[in-house]
Design a protein around this motif. Structure first.
Motif, PDB file in Angstrom:
ATOM      1  N   VAL A  43      47.546  35.381  43.238  1.00 36.74           N
ATOM      2  CA  VAL A  43      47.581  35.177  41.790  1.00 36.74           C
ATOM      3  C   VAL A  43      49.025  34.927  41.404  1.00 36.74           C
ATOM      4  O   VAL A  43      49.907  35.743  41.692  1.00 36.74           O
ATOM      5  N   GLY A  46      51.585  33.303  38.133  1.00 40.14           N
ATOM      6  CA  GLY A  46      51.623  32.957  36.720  1.00 40.14           C
ATOM      7  C   GLY A  46      52.759  33.667  36.038  1.00 40.14           C
ATOM      8  O   GLY A  46      53.729  34.101  36.681  1.00 40.14           O
ATOM      9  N   LEU A  74      48.292  31.204  33.767  1.00 35.80           N
ATOM     10  CA  LEU A  74      48.020  31.062  35.198  1.00 35.80           C
ATOM     11  C   LEU A  74      48.730  29.854  35.810  1.00 35.80           C
ATOM     12  O   LEU A  74      48.729  28.771  35.241  1.00 35.80           O
ATOM     13  N   TYR A 114      48.065  27.730  38.720  1.00 34.63           N
ATOM     14  CA  TYR A 114      47.056  27.432  39.733  1.00 34.63           C
ATOM     15  C   TYR A 114      47.485  26.265  40.617  1.00 34.63           C
ATOM     16  O   TYR A 114      48.387  25.497  40.287  1.00 34.63           O
ATOM     17  N   GLY A 134      42.105  34.749  38.897  1.00 31.39           N
ATOM     18  CA  GLY A 134      42.996  35.298  37.882  1.00 31.39           C
ATOM     19  C   GLY A 134      42.266  36.190  36.896  1.00 31.39           C
ATOM     20  O   GLY A 134      42.789  37.244  36.487  1.00 31.39           O
TER      21      GLY A 134
END
Length: 343
Positions: free
Chosen positions: A84, A86, A140, A142, A160
């Protein structure tokens, strides 16, 4: 089953403000040739897109300034099933990361055509939403094409959301917002939550959402004469293929279907009247409504793709963001939900 509550709002009537018309004319002359650059006979190469991405991202960041006093905290956490990444963003009095999991938060999914942009390019937009709502936001980061292919980005968005739940944030305190491809990921997240029996977020806001990643709807709109100041649909279709690859158009995570009667949060969709993706926004509205969701669709005349991102371009950008923040602040409360992942 939830009842339908669809509203189509035109505000204000007419062609948009003088400033937005002037800016849109300039963007049409500049952005369409840039999108077509490096296409080649068989479409853009992965090398060209990767080389152009840093410059495009810097330009978008400059056009969407971050409010002064914004606090940012980077996140990069390895999990058993992936990563994850971000950033927490706050433009209100509190810290970037909320001090308590009892606070309402935004979960933001940025747009990109699945090949460009990042939390950095959208930090200004996310911060303005944070300031208007008083909430911290997790934006996020990604994985993008062409380095990664469908459905990698959607998998990251789902991961997320699960991560936020595992951090102690209840679903009824999470509000999802996203633009363009981020709207497509939000719809995919709702479908995945239903399949797994996971509680849905408290509400959704979508700016110019993508429904059809084949981009056939947008190309058809352009052929009918729709002229988006930011997007040349034919070029964008070829760029999107760098992410979608050979995915079947009917794949349930391409054109997302939601079964009737499923649990759905209240949703606001905003779209510009000049967009080639207007039919995508209307398709998202239709899918949510037919599944029983409460949906508001706002169409803003004289505006292009994700105009909310560019406050320097038009008064409509600020007005639309104010409408979105008001919708979020007035979301009905729900009984607390307990996060239990299915076996």
């Amino acid at each position: 089953m939830q009842t339908s509550d669809t509203e189509v709002l035109w505000r204000p009537a007419g062609r948009g403000s003088f400033r937005s018309r002037a800016v849109n004319g300039y963007l049409t002359r500049v952005s369409h040739p840039v999108m077509a650059a490096g296409m080649g006979r068989n479409g853009p190469s992965a090398r060209v897109i990767s080389a152009m991405r840093p410059g495009v991202n810097r330009s978008l960041s400059a056009l969407s300034p971050v409010p002064s006093g914004t606090r940012v905290e980077q996140v990069r956490e390895s999990l058993a099933d992936g990563q994850v990444r971000g950033e927490w963003v706050s433009a209100h009095a509190g810290p970037a990361r909320p001090a308590s999991t009892d606070q309402t938060i935004l979960y933001y999914l940025h747009g990109s055509g699945y090949v460009i942009c990042s939390p950095r390019t959208h930090r200004g937009l996310v911060a303005r939403l944070s300031r208007r709502t008083g909430w911290s936001a997790f934006s996020l980061d990604y994985r993008l094409g062409p380095e990664y292919r469908f459905p990698t980005a959607g998998d990251d968005a789902i991961r997320g959301y699960h991560w936020l739940l595992d951090q102690g944030h209840r679903a009824d305190q999470i509000v999802v917002a996203g633009d363009s491809a981020g709207g497509h990921m939000a719809l995919d997240l709702l479908a995945d939550n239903h399949r797994r029996g996971i509680a849905q977020p408290r509400g959704i806001v979508m700016f110019s959402p993508l429904y059809d990643p084949t981009f056939d709807l947008a190309v058809a709109s352009q052929l009918r004469g729709v002229r988006d100041p930011l997007i040349d649909a034919v070029s964008a279709q070829r760029i999107l293929q760098l992410y979608t690859g050979d995915a079947e158009p009917g794949h349930p995570r391409m054109r997302v279907h939601l079964p009737a009667g499923m649990s759905l949060p209240p949703t606001l969709i905003q779209v510009g009247g000049l967009e080639v993706m207007g039919d995508d926004a209307r398709a998202v509205e239709r899918v949510l409504r037919e599944a029983g969701g409460h949906v508001r669709l706002q169409e803003w005349p004289g505006q292009g793709h994700v105009f909310q991102m560019f406050p320097l371009f038009s008064d409509e950008s600020r007005l639309a963001l104010r409408e979105a923040a008001g919708f979020l602040r007035n979301l009905p409360t729900r009984a607390p939900t307990v996060h239990v992942m299915p076996e």
